[in-house]
Design an enzyme around this catalytic site. Structure first.
Site, PDB file in Angstrom:
ATOM      1  N   GLY A  56       0.850  -1.510   0.140  1.00 61.73           N
ATOM      2  CA  GLY A  56       0.092   0.058  -0.005  1.00 61.73           C
ATOM      3  C   GLY A  56       0.924   1.128   0.037  1.00 61.73           C
ATOM      4  O   GLY A  56       1.997   1.269  -0.503  1.00 61.73           O
ATOM      5  N   CYS A  57       0.403   2.277   0.760  1.00 63.25           N
ATOM      6  CA  CYS A  57       1.204   3.786   0.706  1.00 63.25           C
ATOM      7  C   CYS A  57       2.265   3.408   1.492  1.00 63.25           C
ATOM      8  O   CYS A  57       2.419   2.897   2.433  1.00 63.25           O
ATOM      9  CB  CYS A  57       0.193   4.662   1.297  1.00 63.25           C
ATOM     10  SG  CYS A  57       1.046   6.110   1.465  1.00 63.25           S
ATOM     11  N   PHE A  58       3.677   3.750   0.815  1.00 64.75           N
ATOM     12  CA  PHE A  58       4.943   3.454   1.430  1.00 64.75           C
ATOM     13  C   PHE A  58       4.950   4.387   2.760  1.00 64.75           C
ATOM     14  O   PHE A  58       5.926   4.009   3.481  1.00 64.75           O
ATOM     15  CB  PHE A  58       6.003   3.906   0.571  1.00 64.75           C
ATOM     16  CG  PHE A  58       5.906   5.093  -0.394  1.00 64.75           C
ATOM     17  CD1 PHE A  58       5.459   6.433   0.146  1.00 64.75           C
ATOM     18  CD2 PHE A  58       6.483   5.022  -1.628  1.00 64.75           C
ATOM     19  CE1 PHE A  58       5.481   7.440  -0.948  1.00 64.75           C
ATOM     20  CE2 PHE A  58       6.445   6.178  -2.423  1.00 64.75           C
ATOM     21  CZ  PHE A  58       5.888   7.384  -1.885  1.00 64.75           C
TER      22      PHE A  58
END
Length: 175
Positions: A11-13
């Site tokens: 997902g979002c880093f």
């Protein structure tokens, strides 16, 4: 000191980076992009879903303090590896679950942990497993993002709960 590297997309880093920065034995975490076809992609291009890249973190760790298995066990706890191309409300191939291995040993251990985690999750694990390819570091403003913007909406409602889960479940692996 010798360090090893794990490259993970979940997902979002910002979420993964915030957790791994608190993990004992982790010496450095960078947010970036991997697994696509465009050279030097920008965040905007990756978010548009046209480059094929995943948002990933490159986690450098001291194997004398923490193992690759430990890194993977945290990875499979702080994101949902059963949803293709999404994490929560973040939808697109850039948010896919991915492990990019650097050695045959990392590949074998990742396969083993994926098989073990299949017994934990109610749905099939869809984590992409492939060799590490060209790494592109994300723009500077993405680095250490959660620490710099803890009150920002996304950080408060998405990143912070993942950090709290890590702290609760893996207290013994914290710095």
């Amino acid at each position: 000191m010798t360090t090893l590297t794990a490259i993970l997309g979940g997902g979002c880093f910002w979420c993964l980076e915030a957790v791994y920065l608190e993990m004992r034995g982790v010496t450095r975490v960078e947010s970036g992009y991997m697994g696509g076809h465009q050279e030097r992609p920008t965040y905007e291009q990756v978010c548009a879903g046209t480059t094929g890249h995943a948002e990933v973190v490159r986690v450098e760790f001291d194997p004398d303090q923490i193992g690759y298995r430990d890194i993977l066990e945290v990875f499979f706890t702080i994101h949902d590896p059963t949803t293709p191309n999404r994490q929560g409300n973040d939808v697109g191939t850039q948010y896919r679950s991915a492990i990019f291995y650097e050695t045959p040993e990392q590949e074998a251990l990742a396969r083993q942990v994926i098989a073990e985690m299949a017994n934990v999750w109610d749905a099939p694990i869809v984590t992409e497993l492939g060799p590490a390819v060209t790494w592109y570091k994300a723009e500077d403003y993405h680095q250490n993002y959660f620490a710099q913007h803890p009150e920002q909406g996304y950080c408060a409602f998405v990143v912070a709960p993942k950090v709290a889960k890590f702290r609760k479940m893996f207290a013994g692996r914290m710095k």
